[in-house]
Design a protein around this motif. Structure first.
Motif, PDB file in Angstrom:
ATOM      1  N   SER A 193       0.818  -1.211   0.000  1.00  0.00           N
ATOM      2  CA  SER A 193       0.000   0.000   0.000  1.00  0.00           C
ATOM      3  C   SER A 193       0.851   1.259   0.000  1.00  0.00           C
ATOM      4  CB  SER A 193      -0.926   0.004   1.210  1.00  0.00           C
ATOM      5  OG  SER A 193      -0.174  -0.156   2.386  1.00  0.00           O
ATOM      6  N   CYS A 205       5.921   2.147  13.754  1.00  0.00           N
ATOM      7  CA  CYS A 205       4.472   1.964  13.650  1.00  0.00           C
ATOM      8  C   CYS A 205       3.954   0.881  14.590  1.00  0.00           C
ATOM      9  CB  CYS A 205       4.102   1.560  12.224  1.00  0.00           C
ATOM     10  SG  CYS A 205       4.690   2.681  10.962  1.00  0.00           S
ATOM     11  N   LYS A 263       0.944  10.288   7.393  1.00  0.00           N
ATOM     12  CA  LYS A 263       0.169   9.273   6.674  1.00  0.00           C
ATOM     13  C   LYS A 263      -0.663   8.398   7.611  1.00  0.00           C
ATOM     14  CE  LYS A 263       3.389   9.010   2.790  1.00  0.00           C
ATOM     15  NZ  LYS A 263       3.934   8.158   1.726  1.00  0.00           N
ATOM     16  N   ASP A 264      -1.303   9.058   8.549  1.00  0.00           N
ATOM     17  CA  ASP A 264      -2.121   8.342   9.529  1.00  0.00           C
ATOM     18  C   ASP A 264      -3.215   7.521   8.842  1.00  0.00           C
ATOM     19  OD1 ASP A 264      -2.248   7.758  12.138  1.00  0.00           O
ATOM     20  OD2 ASP A 264      -3.063   9.685  12.797  1.00  0.00           O
ATOM     21  N   GLU A 265      -3.637   8.003   7.659  1.00  0.00           N
ATOM     22  CA  GLU A 265      -4.740   7.350   6.960  1.00  0.00           C
ATOM     23  C   GLU A 265      -4.394   5.931   6.507  1.00  0.00           C
ATOM     24  OE1 GLU A 265      -2.912   9.777   5.863  1.00  0.00           O
ATOM     25  OE2 GLU A 265      -2.343   9.448   3.774  1.00  0.00           O
ATOM     26  N   LEU A 266      -3.110   5.587   6.513  1.00  0.00           N
ATOM     27  CA  LEU A 266      -2.733   4.233   6.090  1.00  0.00           C
ATOM     28  C   LEU A 266      -2.948   3.199   7.192  1.00  0.00           C
ATOM     29  CD1 LEU A 266       0.560   4.907   4.079  1.00  0.00           C
ATOM     30  CD2 LEU A 266      -1.731   4.518   3.174  1.00  0.00           C
ATOM     31  N   GLY A 267      -3.276   3.673   8.382  1.00  0.00           N
ATOM     32  CA  GLY A 267      -3.526   2.738   9.472  1.00  0.00           C
ATOM     33  C   GLY A 267      -2.270   2.177  10.103  1.00  0.00           C
ATOM     34  N   THR A 268      -1.123   2.812   9.850  1.00  0.00           N
ATOM     35  CA  THR A 268       0.137   2.302  10.396  1.00  0.00           C
ATOM     36  C   THR A 268       0.282   2.664  11.873  1.00  0.00           C
ATOM     37  OG1 THR A 268       1.109   4.319   9.505  1.00  0.00           O
ATOM     38  CG2 THR A 268       1.401   2.309   8.231  1.00  0.00           C
ATOM     39  N   SER A 269      -0.391   3.711  12.298  1.00  0.00           N
ATOM     40  CA  SER A 269      -0.363   4.161  13.689  1.00  0.00           C
ATOM     41  C   SER A 269       1.059   4.406  14.213  1.00  0.00           C
ATOM     42  CB  SER A 269      -1.083   3.114  14.541  1.00  0.00           C
ATOM     43  OG  SER A 269      -1.354   3.635  15.803  1.00  0.00           O
TER      44      SER A 269
END
Lengths: 424, 242
Positions: free
Chosen positions: A217, B91, B229-235
């Protein structure tokens, strides 16, 4: 037994020229190998941003050829499409050699080549790459066994010949001697079953290579549900193109009606696949471009308008789509062996470009704007062209593949039509 | 409120973070959650963090665990420069870990994404999977290779992951992927990561996110923060204050 008498013979001059080219390629490869083994990755031009280069592209190229050739052989063995029987065994042989070339390429790409066994001893099945290696291994074993049973009867017959050919075939027959109706039925059954198992396996491993890229991704140009499907279609195109060219060149009886029919049928199949691949590629590009998200658009623009624009327009579109479509659709060329061969090789060449464009442009866009300029380093760059070492080693591997093909073609009963009589 | 000179404030913050660190080390490792907070308004892009990281980890050319991205915004004469220091985000859901074919990289119990150099096969799949460009490959390059001698800073041992290693041709970590690991070798000795110590403007903070009394927790409570890029869900566990 075989069509030795009618067989199309390569002229001695052609044979010499072939081997001269192969030996030169192997010599170049030896230099590349020496550099790779003594200098490691220092002489490679891939860097911190474009971390995968020519070798990874060549790997997916050859694995695509292998999967494509295998799936076409499965048309005969698993689905009983008898009209392609004359090329089925050649297809298996091509699949085997392409697989070896693919694995060699990716092996040299590893930072620690000696540690490849870890993928067997401590695999992480969350990783598509671990799946790949396991599936390749299964596929390799299946290919060997299927190929052996498919050739077994001819190996036994050939084993009685004098000279090197007889000796090699005797050894490869592994002591098997029986040739009768029953063994023939058994051989056919084994080949049919393995061919059938091979179909989902080939779809898994090559769809899986697409997924290997598709799951990332972090790279928007790879992260698409179409990727595994695109890989499968492009594998079939490139494998079909290669078989088309090989058959058009190597088939015996090039005046016969059968030859013309097969060329035409195979050409039509490849034409269909070429167009399907064009459609998939168009879908992939147009959707991303219309969406206009910069991170999606940037790699595609680089592909189409970057420094290597010609790989896309001349390679992918010209050689890979327009030329084969015209040659395989036009009445005056589609049954002419010369033009069919040209179409086949045009595809085979174009797909090197397709593979390069899959690997490199999506990696050439920094994950964060300004990342590349943050550190002055030759390896922190959005530019990539393979280094001499990368070219040399890749050329050597192709030379090795050509040498293996020629030797196998001479020693083993793999010529087009061989196997036909045996299974009639 | 009594006036405290700026220098003393900064010194106090260092002392406070070291006290936070010591407190965290009293806890079992699985209860610690190391995190970093970077105040972008204080960063002047001096690259002291970049250099201190090089000094600590002796990373070769092209291998950077942390770097500072510099961007010019606007058109002359209305221009402004923005700076973004970028270590590994450590992450909570690291995409690099999932893709490793041999499990050579994982999130350890303190929440730091680590690499076992003796296992990594150098396939570089993880580099492609990192959305932050935080991973780099050790190609075996040297700063001073074609000079009369390799500079001592290239041949001095490193202590990454608590292992003493001298970098030499064909031996790990050459041929491996390398990344920032919050200097865990220093943390376990009660020292802050090198980039935290050396930041000249006190733009970088470090501590235990699980400890509500730590300076990093306090900053995150009191100020607006964001993650890349928080929206990638990597946290990510690296937070930016703006």
């Amino acid at each position: 037994m075989t069509n030795e008498k009618n067989e199309y013979r390569v002229s001695p001059l052609g044979k010499t020229a072939y081997w001269v080219v192969v030996v030169i390629m192997l010599a170049i490869g030896a230099v590349g190998l020496y550099w790779r083994l003594t200098q490691g990755h220092k002489l490679a031009n891939y860097g911190q941003l474009i971390v995968w280069g020519l070798w990874v592209a060549m790997y997916i190229y050859f694995i695509g050829l292998s999967a494509g050739a295998f799936l076409i052989s499965a048309l005969v063995y698993a689905f009983g499409v008898e009209r392609f029987r004359p090329i089925a065994r050649l297809a298996l042989f091509t699949a085997l050699i392409s697989l070896l070339m693919a694995l060699l390429n990716i092996w040299f790409d590893l930072g620690h080549m000696a540690r490849f066994y870890e993928v067997y001893t401590r695999p992480n099945f969350q990783s598509m790459m671990a799946w790949m290696v396991w599936l390749y291994t299964a596929y390799f074993i299946l290919l060997l066994v299927e190929f052996w049973f498919e050739m077994r009867e001819d190996l036994v017959h050939r084993g009685q010949e004098p000279g090197v050919v007889g000796l090699v075939c005797r050894i490869l027959a592994l002591g098997s001697k029986a040739v009768d109706a029953e063994t023939r039925r058994r051989d056919q059954r084994v080949v049919r079953v393995l061919g059938a198992i091979g179909v989902p396996l080939a779809i898994m491993f090559h769809g899986g290579v697409g997924a290997l890229f598709g799951v990332v991704s972090a790279r928007p140009a790879w992260h698409s549900g179409l990727f595994p499907l695109l890989f499968l279609v492009s594998a079939l195109v490139s494998g079909g193109g290669l078989l088309l060219a090989l058959y058009a060149m190597l088939a015996p009886n090039r005046k016969s009606e059968e030859y013309k029919t097969l060329i035409f049928d195979l050409g039509r199949l490849v034409l269909f696949l070429v167009l399907l691949d064009g459609l998939f590629t168009f879908a992939e590009y147009s959707i991303a471009l219309y969406g206009a998200i910069p991170s999606d658009v940037a790699p595609l623009l680089k592909t189409m308008t970057g420094p290597f624009w010609y790989v896309f327009w001349i390679g992918q579109v010209g050689l890979g789509l327009v030329i084969p479509t015209v040659l395989l659709a036009w009445k005056r060329t589609r049954t002419n062996p010369f033009w069919v061969t040209v179409a086949g090789f045009s595809i085979v060449l174009a797909f090197v470009g397709v593979r390069l464009n899959i690997v490199i442009p999506p990696l050439s866009v920094p994950e964060i704007q300004g990342l590349v300029e943050a550190v002055p380093s030759a390896r922190m760059t959005t530019q990539y062209a393979p280094s001499s070492m990368e070219w040399f080693l890749a050329i050597g591997i192709i030379g090795l593949g050509l040498a293996m093909f020629a030797i196998g073609y001479y020693l083993l009963p793999v010529k087009p039509h061989q196997g036909k009589e045996a299974t009639l | 409120m009594e006036y405290t000179p700026v220098v003393a404030q900064m010194k106090n913050q260092i002392v406070r973070m070291m006290e936070d660190l010591e407190r965290a080390l009293q806890k079992p490792p699985s209860e610690r959650r190391w995190g970093m907070v970077i105040d972008l308004s204080k960063c002047v892009a001096c690259d002291a963090c970049t250099v201190s990281c090089k000094a600590e980890n002796k990373t070769p050319p092209g291998v950077n665990y942390t770097l500072v991205i510099k961007e010019e915004v606007g058109t002359y004469p209305n221009v402004r420069e923005v700076f973004l220091p970028r270590p590994c985000m450590q992450c909570e859901n690291p995409p690099c870990v999932d893709v490793c074919p041999v499990s050579a990289t994982w999130k350890n119990e303190e929440g730091v994404v680590v690499i076992d150099y003796d296992v990594c096969i150098g396939c570089r799949y993880c580099i492609t999977a990192c959305p932050y460009g935080a991973r780099t490959f050790d190609f075996g390059d040297w700063y001073t290779k074609n000079t009369p001698m390799l500079a001592p800073y290239e041949t001095a041992p490193t202590f990454e992951y608590g292992e003493e290693r001298v970098r030499q041709d064909d031996v790990s970590p050459i041929g491996n992927v390398r990344k920032c690991n919050f200097c865990i070798q220093r943390l376990h000795e009660g020292l802050l990561p090198a980039c935290i110590n050396d930041c000249i403007g006190r733009a970088r903070y470090f501590g235990d996110l699980n400890d509500p009394d730590s300076l990093v927790s306090e900053l995150l409570r009191e100020r607006y923060s964001f993650r890349l890029k928080d929206e990638l869900g990597t946290s990510p566990k690296v937070f930016y204050l703006s």
